[in-house]
Each structure stands twice: as C-alpha cells, then as structure tokens.
Enzyme design. Structure first.
Site, mmCIF file in Angstrom:
data_model
loop_
_atom_site.group_PDB
_atom_site.id
_atom_site.type_symbol
_atom_site.label_atom_id
_atom_site.label_comp_id
_atom_site.label_asym_id
_atom_site.label_seq_id
_atom_site.Cartn_x
_atom_site.Cartn_y
_atom_site.Cartn_z
ATOM 1 N N LYS A 363 0.853 -1.187 0.000
ATOM 2 C CA LYS A 363 0.000 0.000 0.000
ATOM 3 C C LYS A 363 0.893 1.242 0.000
ATOM 4 O O LYS A 363 1.684 1.438 0.919
ATOM 5 C CB LYS A 363 -0.899 0.013 1.232
ATOM 6 C CG LYS A 363 -1.872 -1.162 1.297
ATOM 7 C CD LYS A 363 -2.668 -1.142 2.589
ATOM 8 C CE LYS A 363 -3.558 -2.372 2.697
ATOM 9 N NZ LYS A 363 -4.667 -2.367 1.748
ATOM 10 N N ARG A 440 -9.792 -11.981 1.077
ATOM 11 C CA ARG A 440 -10.634 -13.026 0.471
ATOM 12 C C ARG A 440 -9.922 -14.382 0.448
ATOM 13 O O ARG A 440 -10.586 -15.419 0.475
ATOM 14 C CB ARG A 440 -11.050 -12.600 -0.939
ATOM 15 C CG ARG A 440 -9.920 -12.470 -1.920
ATOM 16 C CD ARG A 440 -10.287 -11.638 -3.141
ATOM 17 N NE ARG A 440 -10.447 -10.229 -2.804
ATOM 18 C CZ ARG A 440 -10.829 -9.301 -3.678
ATOM 19 N NH1 ARG A 440 -11.085 -9.625 -4.923
ATOM 20 N NH2 ARG A 440 -10.960 -8.037 -3.294
#
Length: 583
Positions: A363, A440
C-alpha cells in the site's frame, strides 16, 4: 536443528552479508568465529541456533521489539438502568435530560412552551427554561443540547436534547442516549433521568426497543478507549432512570439485553483500536480463548496452529500468513446452549488481518490508509464482540460457530508473490494477481471450514474492498447473498440494531473478470465492480447446501472524526442470532 551463520561487515565502499548452514550438531549454545580479513574491514559475526520451527523464535524476537507497549487495565463502569413512571418535577438526581423535537419547542404568543411537560417544568423554574432556550437559540434540531443548572426542581440540572423533526428509529434513540452520556461526563453526574417531552409519540409496541436503544447509546457514549494513554478519566455515572417507557420485568430484561450487546460492541471497538504491535494473531486468539473460559458453561474454543491448518490443506490462508514473523492462528469458538434441543446452526466468519501491508503489492501513496490497517480485522472484532454478547445472553435453541482465520499480510522472502498459484482447502486453485487482495484468500479457507461444521447459515464480515467505500460511503455496509430469505433476516436485524446495510447485486456475468489462464480463478478482477467480484470470489468456497451472506464493512468500521473504531456489526449479528433462537 541446523546452524545459521549470519555475518555482516562493511568498508567505506561496500557491505556484505553471508549465510551458511551446517548439519545438525550434537550441541551448540554459542560460539565465536574468527576470520583473517583485511584490517580495513570491520567485522561482526553472529552464530545462532536455527530451528526448522523458526517461527516460534521469530515470534519471540518480534515481541521483544514491539515498543514496550502494553494496554492499561480498564474497568468498564457498571450502570444501573431502570424504568420509572414518575412526575418529572419530583425526580431527584443530578440531571433530568429531556428529549425534545423541533415541534416540542413551539411557544405561544407569550413565549411560553405549549408542550405539556416543558410547560410544567418551566412553571417550576419560574419561566427560566423558556428564556434560556430562546437566548441560546435552542430549537430541538438533532445534535443540539443544552444543560442548565436551575433551582426549583429535585434535579440539580435540566438538559434539553434535540431530536430533530421526530424520534422513531433505534438510531435516533441511541443518539439520545449518547447525548445523555456526554452531558453526564461534562458535569460528572452520577444519576440521570431520561424522558421525552412527547412520550405519547412512541407507540406501546416500540417502547421496549426505544428504551433499549437509549440504554445502549448511554453505555456506548460513556466509553472512551484510554488503554494506550498515560492518563484517563473514569466516568462517574452510576444510574439512569428511563421515564415514560414502562416498568416491570419485560423492560428490565430488555435493558439488560441492551447492556450485554453494548459491552460486546465495546469489546469489538477495543480489538479494532488496538495497534498491530499489541494485537497480533496470537493475542487475538488468546482473547477468543478468554471468552470461552469466561462463558465455559456454553462456549468452547479450538485454536488451530499452522501445522493443523496445513493438515486441513488451508493453502490459501497460509499463503497470506507466510511472510509474517507472527504465526497464524485459526480461531473456532462454539456456542451451544446448556440445555434444550438445537433447532438451528449458524456460523459467523470474520476477516482477521491484524495488519495488512499489502504484501508485495504494498500500500503506497495518499489514501492507501496503511497507517490504519490495524482495522483490517474489523470483521473478526464484530464476530468476537457478538460472541461475548451471546455468551452473556445465552439464547436457547441455536448453535453458533465463530470463525476467524487470523494472520498478518507482510513482506519477506517467504511471502506469496504476484503470479503465485495457491490451493484452497476445497481443492480450488487461485492465481494471485494482487497480494493486497488477501482478505478473500483467508476467508476462502474459513468459509470452507465453516460449511464443514454442518451449519445451516453462514454470514461473513470483512473490511474487504475500497470499492464498497466508494459505492456506499462510510456509514453503511454492503451485503451480498443469493438468498432473499437470508437478506430479509439480516436486514430486519440491522433495522432493529440501528446499523445500516444495503443489498448489492451479485452480477454473475462479472465472473468473466475473475478467470485465470493457469488456475481456476484469479484473486481480483480489477477496479470495475471490485466489491461485486470479491463477493463472487467468496461464493466459490461456500457449499450450495448452506445459505450464505457476505457483509463488506470497509466503510463503517472506522469513525475518522473520532479517530476510533465503531464496533460495527456486533449489534446486528447478536440480533440475528437472537431471532434464529427459540427465545
């Protein structure tokens, strides 16, 4: 055991690192190694035992460099709530808080209140309440409040709290409770009474839920997370009388229920607020185990370590955890009522990334929120907060499995790379095209595990996608489910809890974006419809025999204005479990 020799030496122009391995010696505690090297080089050598199970040692080292931070022990205040039917002018205590709508503030030609309760209070106060409300331009708008110290009543202070056009929803009454808590903190009040200027506006059917929302708002409004501050103030509020909403055991039960849920929400807030150097996967698992110990009459814990997860072939989850010095912990709490038959089995699955760096797709840049990635376990906080409340409420006839695949998404030579193909526990293969779509991957194995518990319904919660924040903002979560029945159940629970959910489409044609050339699927389909494709990905790991819902709570997990966690999801989950029980 093998031996690792790590050497580093530097000159003005270069730096060198060497690593060598020996076979397992019979014994080695420490040794020093001398080499003949040019005198201009400064040399430092360290020889340390290197175990094949080196994660345990790495975990110890990680703990030794975590800033020496420990959470202060905090005792949450216990407040006594009770329903009263009493003349407000006769109530004795610190603050009489009156919830008023804009209509309630209407005055006649003589600048006197028309509302009967306000008119009666003002008469005892010699008209000062009307005068002061006019001087302070108080009109009953939401967010407005004024607390006055006026002689003439049994209460030391009178507070007017604005409710806006009307007050009918749980969130409106919870806001009233929060405002009451703020007034109590500001004046160091120990006793408060809450009354509506127009109590007749609340139907008999909604009085219990409205009183419950006031109680919940008061408890949550008093809460301040000061565990990581050097100084803190303890609230002094001890008792709250709720006037005009009825009395008796049914109301008392509802108020106690609100208190249990509120402390579950507070627990969830504390988990999310805790920094990643304190709340590691191991600590999150310890908190879950503590819940099982606390409610041992109805709850058990099973914490799986890395080797046990390997035996269950959880390759998707373990790939995310592979780069971190803090080992993964797979959390499974089970609630079973102490007596009576079980009619429904539920599973609550929470994403448990205690920190998310993004991995090799790190990030970066403005808006990436890496400094807030401690909240990437907000789903697990909601699940464990609900577990705490359910352990106290003990709903009959329902079995609940609380499941969290806890880990960190970090960067190292052992971590998963973009382009890797990993295999989930149901045998499906995944090409990792973005290591920052890691949540996920952990949920995939957690959902397979949940379905294998023989449950009827599964709800998973995750701070999963920025796309959902773009779509819905920060005040509501998106829900995805193929089941209209389950959607109605959970939405009804959220309406009672005051949390906002919005059903999103599961557009099956978008699955084309998730196809891989080398595996069964990729783990992200790009920016377009990102929250939808994430839900479609999770669906691949849910049994067709199980009703399933995914809640993307990336938006409402955090309150940027307060710079603190919201505890979102706990109240809705508890309400949903309660509705599936036989109570």
């Amino acid at each position: 055991m093998a031996v690792t020799l790590v050497t580093s030496f530097a000159s003005s122009s270069s730096r060198f690192h060497f690593r060598s391995f020996s076979s397992s010696p019979s014994s080695l505690s420490s040794c020093f190694v001398r080499f003949q090297l040019p005198s201009r080089l400064r040399v430092a050598f360290a020889v340390t035992p290197f175990y094949s199970s080196s994660r345990a040692m790495a975990h110890t080292i990680a703990h030794a460099t975590l800033g020496l931070t420990q959470a202060n022990s905090v005792d949450h205040p216990k407040i006594s709530f009770s329903g009263k039917e009493i003349d407000v002018t006769e109530w004795k205590g610190d603050i009489l808080a009156v919830g008023v709508t804009e209509k309630d503030m209407a005055k006649d030609v003589h600048s006197k209140f028309e509302n009967p309760i306000l008119k009666k209070l003002d008469a005892h106060l010699g008209g000062l309440l009307a005068d002061v409300s006019s001087e302070e331009d108080f009109s009953g708008k939401p967010g407005q409040s004024t607390v006055l110290r006026l002689p003439g009543l049994g209460s030391k202070r009178v507070g007017l709290i604005g409710l806006g056009k009307s007050a009918s929803s749980p969130s409106a009454f919870q806001s009233l409770g929060e405002a009451v808590a703020a007034a109590a903190k500001a004046s160091q009040a120990t006793s408060v009474a809450v009354v509506l200027a127009s109590s007749e506006s609340v139907s008999d059917e909604s009085k219990l839920s409205s009183a419950s929302a006031i109680a919940s708002g008061t408890v949550l409004g008093l809460f301040e997370d000061s565990r990581y501050k050097s100084e803190s103030k303890k609230p002094s509020l001890k008792s709250v009388d709720i006037i005009g909403f009825g009395t008796g055991p049914e109301l008392e039960k509802k108020l106690k229920y609100a208190e249990h849920v509120s402390f579950g929400v507070i627990f969830g807030k504390e988990l999310v607020n805790s920094p990643a150097n304190v709340l590691t996967p191991a600590v999150l698992a310890e908190e879950a185990s503590n819940l099982a110990s606390m409610y041992s009459d109805v709850m058990t814990a099973n914490i799986l370590n890395e080797e046990q997860c390997k035996e269950l072939k959880m390759g998707s989850y373990l790939a995310v955890a592979a780069a971190s010095a803090n080992p993964p912990h797979f959390i499974h709490l089970i609630y079973r009522p102490s007596s009576g038959p079980v009619k429904t089995k539920l599973a609550l699955v929470g994403k448990g990334l205690t920190f998310d760096s993004g991995g090799y797709n790190i990030k970066t840049g403005p808006g990436c929120l890496i400094e807030l990635m401690k909240f990437d376990m907000g789903g697990s906080a909601a699940v464990l907060g609900a577990a705490k409340a359910i352990g106290q409420i003990k709903p009959p006839g329902v079995e609940v499995h609380f499941i969290v695949a806890a880990c960190e998404n970090m960067i190292s030579g052992t971590g998963m790379r973009p382009g890797d193909v990993i295999t989930a526990s149901n045998g499906k293969t995944i090409e990792v095209n973005n290591t920052d779509a890691e949540g996920r991957l952990t949920l995939a194995d957690a959902l397979v595990y949940a379905c294998n518990q023989g449950v009827d319904k599964v709800v998973d919660l995750a701070t999963l996608t920025g796309a959902c924040i773009i779509a819905l903002g920060t005040s509501m979560a998106g829900i995805y489910t193929p089941s209209d029945k389950l959607a109605k159940e959970v939405i009804a629970a959220s309406e009672r809890s005051g949390e906002k959910l919005w059903r999103m489409p599961m557009e099956e044609s978008y699955w084309e974006m998730m196809k891989s050339g080398v595996a069964d699927m990729v783990n992200t389909g790009g920016r377009a419809g990102g929250s939808i494709t994430a839900a479609l990905f999770l669906k691949q790991f849910v049994s067709e025999k199980v009703e399933w819902m995914h809640i993307d709570m990336a938006g409402p997990v955090w309150n940027e204005k307060k710079k603190a966690a919201t505890g979102f999801g706990v109240a809705t989950l508890v309400e949903w479990v309660q509705n599936n029980s036989s109570s």
